[in-house]
Design an enzyme around this catalytic site. Sequence first.
Site, PDB file in Angstrom:
ATOM      1  N   GLY A   1       5.156  14.109  -9.710  1.00 41.23           N
ATOM      2  CA  GLY A   1       3.916  14.126  -8.929  1.00 41.23           C
ATOM      3  C   GLY A   1       3.387  15.496  -8.549  1.00 41.23           C
ATOM      4  O   GLY A   1       2.526  15.605  -7.679  1.00 41.23           O
TER       5      GLY A   1
ATOM      6  N   SER B   1      -0.154  20.441  -4.157  1.00 44.49           N
ATOM      7  CA  SER B   1       0.576  19.164  -4.138  1.00 44.49           C
ATOM      8  C   SER B   1       1.754  19.187  -3.172  1.00 44.49           C
ATOM      9  O   SER B   1       2.495  20.178  -3.109  1.00 44.49           O
ATOM     10  CB  SER B   1       1.152  18.856  -5.529  1.00 44.49           C
ATOM     11  OG  SER B   1       0.136  18.707  -6.486  1.00 44.49           O
ATOM     12  N   ILE B   2       1.960  18.079  -2.459  1.00 45.55           N
ATOM     13  CA  ILE B   2       3.139  17.954  -1.596  1.00 45.55           C
ATOM     14  C   ILE B   2       4.398  18.088  -2.458  1.00 45.55           C
ATOM     15  O   ILE B   2       5.365  18.747  -2.055  1.00 45.55           O
ATOM     16  CB  ILE B   2       3.110  16.608  -0.833  1.00 45.55           C
ATOM     17  CG1 ILE B   2       1.963  16.633   0.199  1.00 45.55           C
ATOM     18  CG2 ILE B   2       4.454  16.355  -0.149  1.00 45.55           C
ATOM     19  CD1 ILE B   2       1.747  15.311   0.934  1.00 45.55           C
TER      20      ILE B   2
ATOM     21  N   ASP C   1       4.274   8.972 -17.906  1.00 46.25           N
ATOM     22  CA  ASP C   1       3.288   8.051 -17.355  1.00 46.25           C
ATOM     23  C   ASP C   1       4.074   6.876 -16.781  1.00 46.25           C
ATOM     24  O   ASP C   1       4.668   6.104 -17.528  1.00 46.25           O
ATOM     25  CB  ASP C   1       2.353   7.594 -18.485  1.00 46.25           C
ATOM     26  CG  ASP C   1       1.390   6.500 -18.040  1.00 46.25           C
ATOM     27  OD1 ASP C   1       1.513   6.009 -16.897  1.00 46.25           O
ATOM     28  OD2 ASP C   1       0.521   6.127 -18.852  1.00 46.25           O
ATOM     29  N   VAL C   2       4.078   6.754 -15.445  1.00 43.91           N
ATOM     30  CA  VAL C   2       4.944   5.735 -14.818  1.00 43.91           C
ATOM     31  C   VAL C   2       4.482   4.295 -15.060  1.00 43.91           C
ATOM     32  O   VAL C   2       5.200   3.360 -14.718  1.00 43.91           O
ATOM     33  CB  VAL C   2       5.104   5.948 -13.281  1.00 43.91           C
ATOM     34  CG1 VAL C   2       5.868   7.227 -12.994  1.00 43.91           C
ATOM     35  CG2 VAL C   2       3.764   5.918 -12.565  1.00 43.91           C
TER      36      VAL C   2
ATOM     37  N   ILE D   1       3.964   9.896  -6.185  1.00 46.21           N
ATOM     38  CA  ILE D   1       2.937   9.371  -7.078  1.00 46.21           C
ATOM     39  C   ILE D   1       2.210   8.204  -6.414  1.00 46.21           C
ATOM     40  O   ILE D   1       2.855   7.315  -5.855  1.00 46.21           O
ATOM     41  CB  ILE D   1       3.592   8.889  -8.393  1.00 46.21           C
ATOM     42  CG1 ILE D   1       4.168  10.078  -9.154  1.00 46.21           C
ATOM     43  CG2 ILE D   1       2.610   8.095  -9.240  1.00 46.21           C
ATOM     44  CD1 ILE D   1       4.932   9.691 -10.401  1.00 46.21           C
TER      45      ILE D   1
ATOM     46  N   TYR E   1      -8.895   3.596   3.644  1.00 48.47           N
ATOM     47  CA  TYR E   1      -7.584   3.692   2.981  1.00 48.47           C
ATOM     48  C   TYR E   1      -7.287   2.382   2.238  1.00 48.47           C
ATOM     49  O   TYR E   1      -6.617   2.372   1.204  1.00 48.47           O
ATOM     50  CB  TYR E   1      -6.490   4.048   3.993  1.00 48.47           C
ATOM     51  CG  TYR E   1      -5.250   4.621   3.347  1.00 48.47           C
ATOM     52  CD1 TYR E   1      -5.326   5.740   2.520  1.00 48.47           C
ATOM     53  CD2 TYR E   1      -4.000   4.037   3.549  1.00 48.47           C
ATOM     54  CE1 TYR E   1      -4.187   6.270   1.921  1.00 48.47           C
ATOM     55  CE2 TYR E   1      -2.859   4.565   2.964  1.00 48.47           C
ATOM     56  CZ  TYR E   1      -2.958   5.673   2.140  1.00 48.47           C
ATOM     57  OH  TYR E   1      -1.830   6.185   1.542  1.00 48.47           O
TER      58      TYR E   1
ATOM     59  N   LYS F   1       1.160   1.108   0.413  1.00 47.75           N
ATOM     60  CA  LYS F   1       2.172   1.889   1.143  1.00 47.75           C
ATOM     61  C   LYS F   1       3.075   0.964   1.969  1.00 47.75           C
ATOM     62  O   LYS F   1       4.267   1.260   2.142  1.00 47.75           O
ATOM     63  CB  LYS F   1       1.523   2.951   2.023  1.00 47.75           C
ATOM     64  CG  LYS F   1       0.856   4.092   1.238  1.00 47.75           C
ATOM     65  CD  LYS F   1       1.800   4.840   0.312  1.00 47.75           C
ATOM     66  CE  LYS F   1       1.204   6.152  -0.189  1.00 47.75           C
ATOM     67  NZ  LYS F   1       2.056   6.788  -1.217  1.00 47.75           N
TER      68      LYS F   1
ATOM     69  N   THR G   1      -4.847  17.753  -0.397  1.00 45.56           N
ATOM     70  CA  THR G   1      -4.371  17.819  -1.786  1.00 45.56           C
ATOM     71  C   THR G   1      -5.435  17.172  -2.671  1.00 45.56           C
ATOM     72  O   THR G   1      -6.471  16.736  -2.180  1.00 45.56           O
ATOM     73  CB  THR G   1      -3.060  17.026  -1.964  1.00 45.56           C
ATOM     74  OG1 THR G   1      -3.347  15.638  -1.775  1.00 45.56           O
ATOM     75  CG2 THR G   1      -1.998  17.458  -0.960  1.00 45.56           C
TER      76      THR G   1
ATOM     77  N   SER H   1      -5.226  14.316  -3.808  1.00 46.82           N
ATOM     78  CA  SER H   1      -5.328  12.925  -3.346  1.00 46.82           C
ATOM     79  C   SER H   1      -6.242  12.775  -2.144  1.00 46.82           C
ATOM     80  O   SER H   1      -6.623  11.669  -1.791  1.00 46.82           O
ATOM     81  CB  SER H   1      -3.946  12.379  -2.993  1.00 46.82           C
ATOM     82  OG  SER H   1      -3.276  12.039  -4.165  1.00 46.82           O
TER      83      SER H   1
HETATM   84  C1  IMJ Z   1      -7.151   8.380   1.199  1.00 42.62           C
HETATM   85  C2  IMJ Z   1      -8.208   7.493   1.320  1.00 42.62           C
HETATM   86  C3  IMJ Z   1      -8.794   7.212   2.550  1.00 42.62           C
HETATM   87  C4  IMJ Z   1      -8.324   7.825   3.706  1.00 42.62           C
HETATM   88  C5  IMJ Z   1      -7.275   8.731   3.579  1.00 42.62           C
HETATM   89  C6  IMJ Z   1      -6.682   9.016   2.318  1.00 42.62           C
HETATM   90  N1  IMJ Z   1      -6.627   9.498   4.514  1.00 42.62           N
HETATM   91  C7  IMJ Z   1      -5.646  10.231   3.912  1.00 42.62           C
HETATM   92  C8  IMJ Z   1      -5.655   9.967   2.530  1.00 42.62           C
HETATM   93  C9  IMJ Z   1      -6.965   9.496   5.931  1.00 42.62           C
HETATM   94  C10 IMJ Z   1      -4.719  11.163   4.625  1.00 42.62           C
HETATM   95  C11 IMJ Z   1      -4.753  10.571   1.474  1.00 42.62           C
HETATM   96  N2  IMJ Z   1      -3.572   9.676   1.229  1.00 42.62           N
HETATM   97  C12 IMJ Z   1      -2.610   9.579   2.321  1.00 42.62           C
HETATM   98  C13 IMJ Z   1      -3.354   8.978   0.054  1.00 42.62           C
HETATM   99  O1  IMJ Z   1      -2.365   8.255  -0.035  1.00 42.62           O
HETATM  100  C14 IMJ Z   1      -4.298   9.045  -1.074  1.00 42.62           C
HETATM  101  C15 IMJ Z   1      -4.136   8.281  -2.185  1.00 42.62           C
HETATM  102  C16 IMJ Z   1      -5.090   8.214  -3.266  1.00 42.62           C
HETATM  103  C17 IMJ Z   1      -6.174   9.064  -3.388  1.00 42.62           C
HETATM  104  C18 IMJ Z   1      -7.064   8.910  -4.466  1.00 42.62           C
HETATM  105  C19 IMJ Z   1      -8.285   9.765  -4.607  1.00 42.62           C
HETATM  106  C20 IMJ Z   1      -8.817   9.784  -6.031  1.00 42.62           C
HETATM  107  C21 IMJ Z   1      -8.677   8.474  -6.765  1.00 42.62           C
HETATM  108  N3  IMJ Z   1      -7.659   7.645  -6.454  1.00 42.62           N
HETATM  109  C22 IMJ Z   1      -6.805   7.862  -5.386  1.00 42.62           C
HETATM  110  N4  IMJ Z   1      -5.749   7.059  -5.238  1.00 42.62           N
HETATM  111  C23 IMJ Z   1      -4.894   7.219  -4.206  1.00 42.62           C
HETATM  112  O2  IMJ Z   1      -9.434   8.213  -7.711  1.00 42.62           O
END
Ligand code: IMJ
Length: 256
Positions: A14, A20-21, A65-66, A93, A156, A163, A194, A196
């Site tokens: 990842g 990246s973390i 690719d997982v 990931i 989220y 999660k 990041t 993400s």
């Molecule tokens: C992600 C979305 C909404 C709110 C969010 C986040 N907040 C935080 C995140 C408050 C901190 C980041 N996060 C913790 C994640 O787990 C992000 C996962 C993620 C991000 C993307 C962006 C681009 C994409 N797909 C994604 N899938 C997972 O196309």
Amino acid sequence: MGDLLKNKNILIMGVRNKWSIAWGIAKAAKEQGANLILTYLGEREKESLDKLIAGMDNVETCPCDVTSDENLDELFSNIKNKYGVIHGVVHAIAFAKSEDLQDTFVNTSRDGFHTAMDVSVYSLIAVAKRAKELMTEGGSIITLTYRGSEKVYPGYNIMGVAKAALEASVRYTAHELGAQNIRVNAISSGPVKTMSAKGVKNFSDILEIVEKKSFLRRNVTLEDLGGTAVYLLSDLSSGLTGEVLYIDAGYNNMGL
Ligand code: IMJ
């Protein structure tokens, strides 16, 4: 430089770039003497990884690719041939379709649900199944989660559900692999800017709120997360398994 992870072979999945973390964890593990195997998804990522690791000893990169069982089989078979044994895995990931992080939760598509669960949750199970075969000296598996698994963070959405399933998977995997002295834990990180977080609406507002309200009055850094990962990967945490550790400057314990 310390030696908390000396002679330990650690697989880190990842790392995408220096923000990246997983890269923060890789640097901290390297400083403690670990040998690292970093996986990347596409050729573009390979190039940026190669730049990051230039000049580092005992670090190599492998494609993975997982979502492909064949890909995972090949990765672990290559690791087995070269190293024989591994001591740690860092699973950093996650992926959901961007439309599922923007639209309303009830509009999550069946396909979007499957994608988020496959990449962000099943991948931990698939990795643990293969890693345990190479963890013949005991081991430590860590993954990354977010508080959106427990409380609602608007937008989220499906990642919160994923999660929650990931944290439950940590407990079931930890229970089963405990018999082989393999520990499994999750780090629940505060928000970090990041890839993400890219495109997340009002992300800078979220960082500001945490900076103002968290116990430590600041956001977490890659060094905070790297230090915790070293602890989890090392024998210092030998009695800890099945846990979710909040590394969030204390924010999750604030009431208001
Ligand atoms: C992600 C979305 C909404 C709110 C969010 C986040 N907040 C935080 C995140 C408050 C901190 C980041 N996060 C913790 C994640 O787990 C992000 C996962 C993620 C991000 C993307 C962006 C681009 C994409 N797909 C994604 N899938 C997972 O196309």
